[in-house]
Design an enzyme around this catalytic site. Structure first.
Site, PDB file in Angstrom:
ATOM      1  N   ARG A 165     -31.654  19.710 -17.064  1.00 39.75           N
ATOM      2  CA  ARG A 165     -33.121  21.217 -17.277  1.00 39.75           C
ATOM      3  C   ARG A 165     -34.514  20.671 -16.762  1.00 39.75           C
ATOM      4  NH1 ARG A 165     -28.382  22.434 -18.226  1.00 39.75           N
ATOM      5  NH2 ARG A 165     -28.190  24.433 -19.753  1.00 39.75           N
ATOM      6  N   SER A 239     -29.266  29.681 -23.992  1.00 42.08           N
ATOM      7  CA  SER A 239     -29.994  28.714 -25.487  1.00 42.08           C
ATOM      8  C   SER A 239     -32.198  28.067 -24.861  1.00 42.08           C
ATOM      9  CB  SER A 239     -30.134  27.342 -24.397  1.00 42.08           C
ATOM     10  OG  SER A 239     -28.630  26.056 -24.141  1.00 42.08           O
ATOM     11  N   GLU A 335     -36.636  25.491 -23.920  1.00 41.87           N
ATOM     12  CA  GLU A 335     -36.271  25.265 -23.069  1.00 41.87           C
ATOM     13  C   GLU A 335     -36.825  26.734 -21.945  1.00 41.87           C
ATOM     14  OE1 GLU A 335     -33.497  25.427 -20.132  1.00 41.87           O
ATOM     15  OE2 GLU A 335     -33.406  27.472 -21.180  1.00 41.87           O
TER      16      GLU A 335
END
Ligand code: EPU
Length: 341
Positions: A165, A239, A335
């Site tokens: 990520r 998320s 995130e």
């Protein structure tokens, strides 16, 4: 090129929160980028980039600069090799249209990343991934406008320094590049096992044994539909937290708290612990915190049910991170990106 003034960014982000952009302009082709950046620097205004707004959180003060909304279209096959096909995609294409295009051509490599909201140009920024695939696996290169060198550049996969990520675009080179297209190399082979656990389980439960591109895409869409709320119905950014990455020496301490803790060996002396599990364990799954709902089916997702502002979201985030820290001594991090950064 139209520049709009004082536009509520909540209309352009799937979390539906936050203040106004002083200016916003749509980018329809790469050549639109340099003149807008020139205008911004003449007026000493900062510039921010927005794709589909599905991974961006806007603060209440809004953005006192120019937001460029990347809408560059186009998906084209640029070359065909013995066992693969290379396609080039305008940064403004919806990511899921890219997956559908690849699946129609029976090309594999991104089918497990079906139904992810957002644009193709945003996908490399956070190295989008799902069900065992991530964009770093298929991305050959991308084209971008380099705001420092003031020229268009091609960055190769290794230049992007992808990790879980993450990439240079949200790290060292944050704000430097405006991505205008991405180039992917996809395989002519059928998707092949081993598949990600949850995906294999779904295939087995539905007696699916022909692992066609379309079968994998359909399975992922069905799994996601069940576990992830549709942002057009319940505002969210997928998320909300990254999964936690811990050093191997931390694992016994966590196992002492709960021996059933799930973990994935990252192969480099570190383990990934699902943050959804941590949040569930501290008892917050399904709870409504300051108008933000911790998703009842997946505690990693926060839904804006009745939050009036970014301040509400910040309070909910604080409660969650504090509870996880208190019980597990693990620092979890957000995130989605924030504006202003
Ligand atoms: N879990 C719980 N409780 C929860 C949620 C998860 O116990 O409320 C545990 C379960 O043990 C489960 C494990 O967490 O086995 C992992 O859950 P899951 O496979 O659903 O994946 P995730 O870690 O929650 C990640 C990505 C998702 C991606 C899925 C599937 C991140 C931050 N998220 O979620 O990506 O779709 O894997 O590959 O890495 C996104 O980035 O927006 C996103 C949705």
């Amino acid at each position: 090129m139209d520049i709009h003034t004082n536009i509520p960014l909540k209309n352009y982000t799937t979390m539906k929160l936050g203040g106004n952009a002083r200016f916003i302009a749509d980018i329809l082709k790469p050549e639109d980028v340099p003149p807008l950046l020139d205008k911004a620097s003449q007026q000493s205004l900062p510039v921010a980039i927005l794709g589909g707004g599905s991974n961006t959180i806007v603060r209440d003060e809004g953005y006192d600069g120019i937001v460029l909304r990347i809408r560059i279209p186009g998906i084209t096959t640029i070359s065909e090799e013995l066992n693969s096909v290379t396609i080039k995609i305008g940064a403004g294409e919806l990511w899921d249209n890219v997956v559908a295009y690849a699946v129609d051509l029976r090309l594999s490599g991104i089918e497990a990343m079906s139904a992810i909201p957002g644009t193709a140009g945003a996908a490399p920024v956070q190295n989008v991934g799902a069900y065992g695939q991530e964009i770093a696996d298929t991305l050959v290169s991308l084209e971008a406008y380099d705001t420092e060198a003031r020229t268009f550049v091609t960055l190769m996969n290794e230049d992007c320094r992808f990790s879980y990520r993450n990439s240079i675009f949200r790290d060292d080179a944050k704000g430097r590049y405006v991505i205008t297209s991405i180039t992917l190399q996809l395989s002519k082979n059928l998707p092949s096992p081993p598949f990600y656990d949850a995906l294999q389980r779904y295939l087995d439960e539905h007696n699916i044994t022909a692992y066609t591109h379309q079968a994998i895409r359909d399975a992922v869409i069905a799994i996601r539909k069940d576990k992830l709320p549709d942002p057009t119905e319940r505002p969210n950014t997928g998320s909300f937290f990254k999964n936690a990455i811990i050093e191997s020496w931390q694992l016994p301490d966590i196992q002492a708290i709960d021996p059933d803790v799930p973990y994935y060996d990252m192969g480099d002396g570190r383990y990934k612990i699902p943050t959804g599990w941590l949040i569930e364990k501290v008892g917050l799954k399904g709870k409504l915190l300051h108008g933000m709902r911790v998703h009842e089916k997946n505690a990693l997702v926060l839904i804006n049910e009745s939050a009036g502002s970014y301040a509400d979201l910040a309070e909910a985030r604080e409660e969650i991170t504090t509870a996880v820290r208190a019980m597990f001594r693990i620092e979890i991090s957000q995130e989605p990106l924030e504006l202003p950064s």
